[in-house]
Enzyme design. Sequence first.
Site, PDB file in Angstrom:
ATOM      1  N   ALA A   1       5.640   7.804   5.333  1.00 13.82           N
ATOM      2  CA  ALA A   1       5.706   6.395   4.941  1.00 13.82           C
ATOM      3  C   ALA A   1       7.110   6.029   4.459  1.00 13.82           C
ATOM      4  O   ALA A   1       7.651   4.978   4.817  1.00 13.82           O
ATOM      5  CB  ALA A   1       4.669   6.109   3.856  1.00 13.82           C
TER       6      ALA A   1
ATOM      7  N   TYR B   1       0.505  17.180 -10.424  1.00 12.80           N
ATOM      8  CA  TYR B   1       1.585  16.196 -10.411  1.00 12.80           C
ATOM      9  C   TYR B   1       2.272  16.162 -11.775  1.00 12.80           C
ATOM     10  O   TYR B   1       1.688  16.530 -12.797  1.00 12.80           O
ATOM     11  CB  TYR B   1       1.017  14.819 -10.061  1.00 12.80           C
ATOM     12  CG  TYR B   1       2.064  13.862  -9.558  1.00 12.80           C
ATOM     13  CD1 TYR B   1       2.832  14.168  -8.439  1.00 12.80           C
ATOM     14  CD2 TYR B   1       2.283  12.649 -10.191  1.00 12.80           C
ATOM     15  CE1 TYR B   1       3.796  13.293  -7.979  1.00 12.80           C
ATOM     16  CE2 TYR B   1       3.241  11.755  -9.736  1.00 12.80           C
ATOM     17  CZ  TYR B   1       4.002  12.086  -8.627  1.00 12.80           C
ATOM     18  OH  TYR B   1       4.952  11.205  -8.181  1.00 12.80           O
TER      19      TYR B   1
END
Lengths: 371, 371
Positions: free
Chosen positions: A185, A83
């Site tokens: 989501a 990340y």
Amino acid sequence: MATFVARVFQNWRVSASQAAFNQARNASVLCKRLEFKEYGDPMEVISKVEEEISDDLQPNEVLVKMLAAPLNPADINTVQGKYAVKPDSFPAVLGNEGVGEVLACGSKVKHTGVGDWVIPFLNQFGTCRSHAIAPEDDVVKIRKTVPLVEAATMSVNPCTAFRMLNDFVTLDDNDVVIQNGANSAVGQAVIQMCRVYGYRSVNIVRSRDDLDELKEYLTGLGANVILTEEELRTTQLFKSGELPRPRLGLNCVGGASATEVARQLAPSGTLVTYGAMSRAPLTVPTAQLIFSDLRIRGFWMTHWTRTHSVSRARWEMLDEMQTLCDQGYFKAPRHELVHIDEWREAVRRTMPGGGRVGAKQILIFDRDLKV
Amino acid sequence: MATFVARVFQNWRVSASQAAFNQARNASVLCKRLEFKEYGDPMEVISKVEEEISDDLQPNEVLVKMLAAPLNPADINTVQGKYAVKPDSFPAVLGNEGVGEVLACGSKVKHTGVGDWVIPFLNQFGTCRSHAIAPEDDVVKIRKTVPLVEAATMSVNPCTAFRMLNDFVTLDDNDVVIQNGANSAVGQAVIQMCRVYGYRSVNIVRSRDDLDELKEYLTGLGANVILTEEELRTTQLFKSGELPRPRLGLNCVGGASATEVARQLAPSGTLVTYGAMSRAPLTVPTAQLIFSDLRIRGFWMTHWTRTHSVSRARWEMLDEMQTLCDQGYFKAPRHELVHIDEWREAVRRTMPGGGRVGAKQILIFDRDLKV
């Protein structure tokens, strides 16, 4: 102005705190937390640690009992070292999102009181722990009228949807927004916000066995149109004039899916990329850039939060999100509550291809938690 | 406001026209023009037509004697039927750009006079002809202090450079602009304008036999740095801090070249695509969009001119371009003047791989023309 906004934002974070509440308890609590000491396979490098922590608070600190903390794909990527944000140091506590209750306050805490609900002020709070001690400025108070799961999952995915719908294109009533990965989501948040704002959403999903059930679920959230990737390639929806071409496209897949979404956009339409589920890069025909003025952008909520941490825009966004949640206009994505002791199962299900796709894993720390 | 601007723009197009000049001549002229009656191979479908035309002008018309008209790649694409703009009808006259001298004016012409120099007001004028009769609103008067070749080649390539440098990113002194295809006509314009504006230009060219000569030529125009595609891939120019990362990238190549240019941009940098010489689409890594806020745009001068035909922005741009030209700050790209009778050679050299690459072919209609 910045100072004014910062002050308003601080005040907005204030509870009617009373000196009586603002006391440390001079005891200790057993803290369970998920840590990782190095990058690697989450199933191997994450471990659960239990430790007595003293609640001897510094004057500016609060003791927070975490109530619920979702695991997001970005948390998995962080553990894998993939990340864009790296932990400040090891061991690092897993989790960027969640909601907790203030158990105790240091003597000089002004903006929150015992019993308040708080969410992290910034990313990297380390929410996967039963208790946290933190400077009061590291948390933001939210209303307890917001349902608990909605509070726990508010600050990343719904805010991503909020910003993408508000910051790139000025949309009008009945304008069309198209998105792929519509059952993610963020996708579910986009559908619900489009309904609230009066936009029409065209939602692209991958073909799958339980497609009918998925369509029913997304329609229940307010989706206007749901198409599979294959149906998108041949749809006459826009060509026929049944719907105007979308002025905003949202992409979390990349590759051919993104190219196809871009192809449907109106002239001068904007494609915003916020994910890359397919791992394939974004490819667009030059002609569409030049002759149709296609605009390609990206969005990263972590960066936005960092650069707008005390801005009026953030205050307004969180306020609006809470109103939508506590008035029932906005629901959290499909989810499962998993006790921290069963963290392995929750992590496994959050990893790509980890099964039970479509149910966000939300850690809880008290088996008797009522939501 | 729009009306005001339109009026200013019209007035700016006015010469000190006198009634005495504004008369048709009631004679005829021999007009040579390049026509195409269908789409196809330019060498086959273009033909030269000679025709007597009457200069019996309508009250609002002007008779223009064309002085010079460049052939651009877009003209070739138009004949091939591959361009985004199609002729209104066949036969169509070739050419979108050029400069002419007004020979005669209809009785109600207000904004131009005999002897004035004019350029087309919009695309699709059909400039490859010795004479044209057109409504006065179809032409824009320019100053005769501008050198002739600069006047003939002003409205497409230099204006493309102007808009790309002005409309996408607000650049400051010493900011860096990076571009590929730096030896294209637009590229040469970008180099010169960067010098005038105080920006530094990093210029990417393909490796070639006469690289040293090309570098010398571009350096003479004001290029700060010239790199081959290969050198760009391994350059330490930005990583080392020798130059700040560019906030604006200009791309007329596409494919790997564009990806490489994008890779060098500063966070929140913008890549503007205005051509696709490699015919390969634009591919960008998703991470750069999301984590570095890369912004991808396109630009098409024809569309801009159409949507801003009477805007203040256009008036200011053409005014500035003329000032740069007549004060010697801006030179036309390398070129060859070719008489219309030798049009076959000029068209051939303008086609991809047509040889003598790097010398824009400019048609002239009078063998004795002095430039």
